[in-house]
Design a protein around this motif. Structure first.
Motif, PDB file in Angstrom:
ATOM      1  N   LEU A 143       0.830  -1.216   0.000  1.00 27.96           N
ATOM      2  CA  LEU A 143       0.000   0.000   0.000  1.00 27.96           C
ATOM      3  C   LEU A 143       0.864   1.266   0.000  1.00 27.96           C
ATOM      4  CD1 LEU A 143      -2.839  -1.105   2.443  1.00 27.96           C
ATOM      5  CD2 LEU A 143      -3.016  -0.768  -0.024  1.00 27.96           C
ATOM      6  N   ARG A 144       1.947   1.229   0.801  1.00 25.69           N
ATOM      7  CA  ARG A 144       2.848   2.395   0.840  1.00 25.69           C
ATOM      8  C   ARG A 144       3.526   2.584  -0.511  1.00 25.69           C
ATOM      9  NH1 ARG A 144       6.624   2.113   6.023  1.00 25.69           N
ATOM     10  NH2 ARG A 144       7.581   3.800   4.870  1.00 25.69           N
ATOM     11  N   PHE A 145       3.912   1.475  -1.111  1.00 23.16           N
ATOM     12  CA  PHE A 145       4.584   1.523  -2.404  1.00 23.16           C
ATOM     13  C   PHE A 145       3.644   2.063  -3.494  1.00 23.16           C
ATOM     14  CE2 PHE A 145       6.224  -0.626  -6.252  1.00 23.16           C
ATOM     15  CZ  PHE A 145       7.446   0.013  -6.275  1.00 23.16           C
ATOM     16  N   ARG A 146       2.400   1.592  -3.437  1.00 28.66           N
ATOM     17  CA  ARG A 146       1.395   2.049  -4.411  1.00 28.66           C
ATOM     18  C   ARG A 146       1.178   3.559  -4.283  1.00 28.66           C
ATOM     19  NH1 ARG A 146      -4.145   2.901  -4.632  1.00 28.66           N
ATOM     20  NH2 ARG A 146      -5.048   2.406  -6.648  1.00 28.66           N
ATOM     21  N   ALA A 147       1.073   4.021  -3.023  1.00 32.19           N
ATOM     22  CA  ALA A 147       0.861   5.460  -2.796  1.00 32.19           C
ATOM     23  C   ALA A 147       2.036   6.266  -3.342  1.00 32.19           C
ATOM     24  CB  ALA A 147       0.696   5.707  -1.303  1.00 32.19           C
ATOM     25  N   LYS A 148       3.255   5.731  -3.169  1.00 28.19           N
ATOM     26  CA  LYS A 148       4.445   6.445  -3.634  1.00 28.19           C
ATOM     27  C   LYS A 148       4.470   6.542  -5.160  1.00 28.19           C
ATOM     28  CE  LYS A 148       9.505   6.329  -3.256  1.00 28.19           C
ATOM     29  NZ  LYS A 148       9.722   6.671  -4.639  1.00 28.19           N
ATOM     30  N   VAL A 149       4.159   5.415  -5.830  1.00 27.71           N
ATOM     31  CA  VAL A 149       4.181   5.415  -7.299  1.00 27.71           C
ATOM     32  C   VAL A 149       3.120   6.381  -7.849  1.00 27.71           C
ATOM     33  CG1 VAL A 149       3.758   4.004  -9.363  1.00 27.71           C
ATOM     34  CG2 VAL A 149       5.144   3.111  -7.506  1.00 27.71           C
ATOM     35  N   ILE A 150       1.931   6.353  -7.233  1.00 26.10           N
ATOM     36  CA  ILE A 150       0.858   7.240  -7.704  1.00 26.10           C
ATOM     37  C   ILE A 150       1.271   8.707  -7.494  1.00 26.10           C
ATOM     38  CG2 ILE A 150      -1.492   8.029  -7.169  1.00 26.10           C
ATOM     39  CD1 ILE A 150      -2.196   5.055  -6.722  1.00 26.10           C
ATOM     40  N   ARG A 151       1.894   8.975  -6.338  1.00 26.78           N
ATOM     41  CA  ARG A 151       2.322  10.353  -6.048  1.00 26.78           C
ATOM     42  C   ARG A 151       3.409  10.812  -7.033  1.00 26.78           C
ATOM     43  NH1 ARG A 151       4.200   9.574  -1.071  1.00 26.78           N
ATOM     44  NH2 ARG A 151       6.364   9.500  -1.756  1.00 26.78           N
ATOM     45  N   ASP A 152       4.373   9.920  -7.309  1.00 29.58           N
ATOM     46  CA  ASP A 152       5.523  10.310  -8.137  1.00 29.58           C
ATOM     47  C   ASP A 152       5.245  10.307  -9.630  1.00 29.58           C
ATOM     48  OD1 ASP A 152       6.806  10.493  -5.803  1.00 29.58           O
ATOM     49  OD2 ASP A 152       8.114   8.750  -6.066  1.00 29.58           O
ATOM     50  N   PHE A 153       4.399   9.384 -10.080  1.00 32.10           N
ATOM     51  CA  PHE A 153       4.268   9.199 -11.526  1.00 32.10           C
ATOM     52  C   PHE A 153       2.888   9.520 -12.081  1.00 32.10           C
ATOM     53  CE2 PHE A 153       7.747   6.442 -10.267  1.00 32.10           C
ATOM     54  CZ  PHE A 153       8.732   6.838 -11.152  1.00 32.10           C
ATOM     55  N   ASP A 154       1.845   9.010 -11.429  1.00 34.28           N
ATOM     56  CA  ASP A 154       0.522   9.126 -12.036  1.00 34.28           C
ATOM     57  C   ASP A 154       0.059  10.573 -12.157  1.00 34.28           C
ATOM     58  OD1 ASP A 154       0.599   6.494 -12.274  1.00 34.28           O
ATOM     59  OD2 ASP A 154      -1.247   6.033 -11.219  1.00 34.28           O
ATOM     60  N   ARG A 155       0.613  11.442 -11.303  1.00 29.81           N
ATOM     61  CA  ARG A 155       0.239  12.848 -11.387  1.00 29.81           C
ATOM     62  C   ARG A 155       0.699  13.457 -12.714  1.00 29.81           C
ATOM     63  NH1 ARG A 155       2.589  15.990  -6.702  1.00 29.81           N
ATOM     64  NH2 ARG A 155       1.911  14.491  -5.176  1.00 29.81           N
ATOM     65  N   ARG A 156       1.713  12.807 -13.291  1.00 33.76           N
ATOM     66  CA  ARG A 156       2.236  13.337 -14.565  1.00 33.76           C
ATOM     67  C   ARG A 156       1.427  12.861 -15.751  1.00 33.76           C
ATOM     68  NH1 ARG A 156       8.410  11.808 -13.122  1.00 33.76           N
ATOM     69  NH2 ARG A 156       8.418  12.762 -11.073  1.00 33.76           N
ATOM     70  N   LYS A 157       0.210  12.387 -15.467  1.00 30.68           N
ATOM     71  CA  LYS A 157      -0.738  12.002 -16.519  1.00 30.68           C
ATOM     72  C   LYS A 157      -0.180  10.934 -17.460  1.00 30.68           C
ATOM     73  CE  LYS A 157      -3.194  16.429 -16.887  1.00 30.68           C
ATOM     74  NZ  LYS A 157      -3.327  16.693 -15.593  1.00 30.68           N
ATOM     75  N   TRP A 158       0.270   9.816 -16.864  1.00 31.93           N
ATOM     76  CA  TRP A 158       0.687   8.703 -17.722  1.00 31.93           C
ATOM     77  C   TRP A 158      -0.561   8.080 -18.320  1.00 31.93           C
ATOM     78  CZ3 TRP A 158       5.639   6.924 -18.742  1.00 31.93           C
ATOM     79  CH2 TRP A 158       6.651   7.594 -18.041  1.00 31.93           C
ATOM     80  N   ASP A 159      -0.448   7.666 -19.556  1.00 33.22           N
ATOM     81  CA  ASP A 159      -1.588   7.030 -20.228  1.00 33.22           C
ATOM     82  C   ASP A 159      -1.842   5.669 -19.607  1.00 33.22           C
ATOM     83  OD1 ASP A 159      -2.329   6.284 -23.708  1.00 33.22           O
ATOM     84  OD2 ASP A 159      -3.545   6.287 -21.908  1.00 33.22           O
ATOM     85  N   ASP A 160      -3.095   5.306 -19.445  1.00 33.96           N
ATOM     86  CA  ASP A 160      -3.457   4.024 -18.853  1.00 33.96           C
ATOM     87  C   ASP A 160      -3.336   2.883 -19.853  1.00 33.96           C
ATOM     88  OD1 ASP A 160      -6.360   2.572 -17.279  1.00 33.96           O
ATOM     89  OD2 ASP A 160      -4.256   2.333 -16.813  1.00 33.96           O
ATOM     90  N   CYS A 161      -3.143   3.171 -21.100  1.00 37.37           N
ATOM     91  CA  CYS A 161      -3.120   2.107 -22.105  1.00 37.37           C
ATOM     92  C   CYS A 161      -1.730   1.877 -22.674  1.00 37.37           C
ATOM     93  CB  CYS A 161      -4.064   2.425 -23.237  1.00 37.37           C
ATOM     94  SG  CYS A 161      -5.747   2.467 -22.678  1.00 37.37           S
TER      95      CYS A 161
END
Lengths: 432, 51
Positions: B33-51
């Motif tokens: 869960l901590r790892f998931r939160a970190k990845v979302i904070r660091d990367f997903d905010r940069r609008k990576w495509d889901d596909c």
């Protein structure tokens, strides 16, 4: 007494499976943390990089071959150091024609692209062996005909090899499903791929320096491949067979997870079942052929590798079948017992042991879901609600296919052995 | 408590092993869960495509 023996066997086997998953997840977390601390660095100068021969076996691949070769031609690697051999193996379609037209384009006039039209036996292994004779690179890189390697895939593979050139006989990357959201089946295959590559491959490499080359997106030292004698033309899963050959020569198969390539995954159940049955059958054979390593002076790494495969394909499968039978039979008898209390299940356990089978099963299910979600969390953009629900559901649907596949493959292998039937190579169906 | 197999020891083994796995799984869940939160904070905010 026999029934209770089955129960103990099922519980202990599930414990071992859970323990294996815990160890793999621990290794994967260590690996992924280290990976995140080391950002990508692409050097401007690759003059000191070795030469590579990229080989692409293609049997009736007119639908995908041109796109694949374009991806390979676009790899970020010094052009003068790359030889590309595409083998149009026993093609009855326009594979070779499409390749010739691609080669004739002005943009590719200076590229070392060879098209080998081949008529012969041996399937993919035979095609690779013929190409091996013409390879001039220090390393050989293999891509399947449907592969779409990322621009830096080859660079990352070679970069890893150059870290320990004396030790690493081969390096393999990551394969991703390009059609991962097409339907339920391809979504489940995507979860499986991500979990195997982000948890099992990383865990095995981090903790034991163990790796297995996949059928595509890997490099192997040309001299080593020639020493092995090329690919085994009788093997169904030639990649696993080569992996054992490399390990028995004291070389390692390193993991370079940044070397990514996309591939098509089956979208129809029948295609998927045929592909997986072939893999399972091939892996059974490789396990049987290498069981002797457990009882001789082979290194601990090879013994562990054999055990890992044997456990996955034989032991855990039998344990799962037994525990599934116990569960299902007891549920059926419980229902019957509601109407006729005189009927008693043959698996009636009067002790607390049965409770621990239920707990062990629950643990196994939980860790199954957890390791998928760890893998998804480490893959940008994949940790979403849809995939979480899929990970929970797939155990009862997709994962159970493994039992059917394993049993069918086992039966087929036994029939082959008894009747002396030759293995037939089955090519996975492609689509636009 | 005596089991049908007369293997009281096996119940103790079951309890120890289950306890060990429970702790291990809890730890791995927290890390995931901590790892998931970190990845979302660091990367997903940069609008990576889901596909």
């Amino acid at each position: 007494m026999i029934v209770e023996g089955f129960l103990l066997f099922a519980i202990v086997s599930i414990w071992i499976a859970v323990f294996e998953s815990v160890v793999m997840m621990y290794g994967a977390i260590r690996f992924i943390r280290r990976e995140h601390r080391n950002p990508n660095a692409i050097p401007a100068d690759m003059d000191h990089f070795p030469t590579v021969t990229v080989m692409v076996p293609a049997h009736n691949e007119e639908i995908v071959i041109a796109t694949t070769v374009e991806h390979i031609l676009g790899l970020n690697y010094p052009q003068e150091k790359v030889q590309i051999i595409v083998i149009a193996d026993n093609c009855t379609d326009d594979t070779a024609g499409r390749l010739q037209r691609l080669k004739a384009r002005p943009a590719y006039q200076d590229r070392n692209l060879q098209i080998m039209e081949r008529v012969g036996t041996g399937g993919k292994s035979g095609a690779l062996n013929d190409a091996l004779k013409q390879a001039t690179g220090e390393w050989i890189c293999i891509y399947d005909a449907d592969a779409a390697p990322e621009r830096n895939a080859l660079f990352f593979l070679v970069q890893k090899a150059m870290e320990e050139p004396e030790k690493y006989g081969a390096v393999f990357g990551r394969n991703k499903a390009r059609n991962r959201n097409h339907n339920f089946l391809s979504s489940c295959i995507n979860l499986e791929l991500v979990t195997i590559q982000r948890v099992h491959h990383t865990g095995l490499w981090e903790l034991f320096k163990l790796g297995t080359i996949p059928g595509t997106n890997f490099i192997v030292r040309t001299a080593l491949m020639r020493e092995i004698g090329g690919w085994d033309e009788d093997a169904i899963t030639e990649d696993t067979a080569v992996s054992f050959e490399i390990l028995t020569r004291g070389q390692l198969i390193a993991l370079a997870p940044k070397a990514e390539a996309y591939q098509q995954e089956p979208e129809q159940l029948s295609v998927y079942m045929r592909q997986r049955e072939r893999w399972a059958k091939g892996n059974y054979r490789v396990v049987m052929d290498n069981l002797h390593h457990l009882f001789n002076t082979s290194s601990w790494r090879i013994k562990l590798h054999v055990l890992y495969y044997a456990a996955s394909y034989f032991w855990f499968m039998i344990a799962l079948i037994i525990s599934d039978i116990i569960f299902v039979v007891n549920i059926v008898y419980q229902i019957i017992g509601l109407f006729n209390p005189a009927v008693v299940s043959p698996f009636q356990f009067t002790s607390d042991v049965y409770i621990y089978l239920v707990i062990a099963w629950a643990l196994m299910y939980y860790i199954y879901v957890l390791q998928i979600n760890l893998a998804l969390a480490s893959d940008i953009g994949q940790s979403n609600t849809r995939n979480f629900i899929l990970s929970c559901v797939s155990y009862f649907t997709y994962a159970q296919l493994f039992l059917v596949i394993s049993l069918k493959a086992f039966y087929s292998m036994v029939v082959d052995r008894i009747s002396g039937r030759q293995n037939k190579w089955y090519k996975t169906q492609r689509f636009d | 408590m005596q089991t049908a197999m007369g293997t009281h020891w096996f119940i103790i083994v079951c309890m120890v092993v289950t306890g060990f796995f429970a702790v291990a799984v809890l730890g791995l869940t927290i890390v995931t869960l901590r790892f998931r939160a970190k990845v979302i904070r660091d990367f997903d905010r940069r609008k990576w495509d889901d596909c």
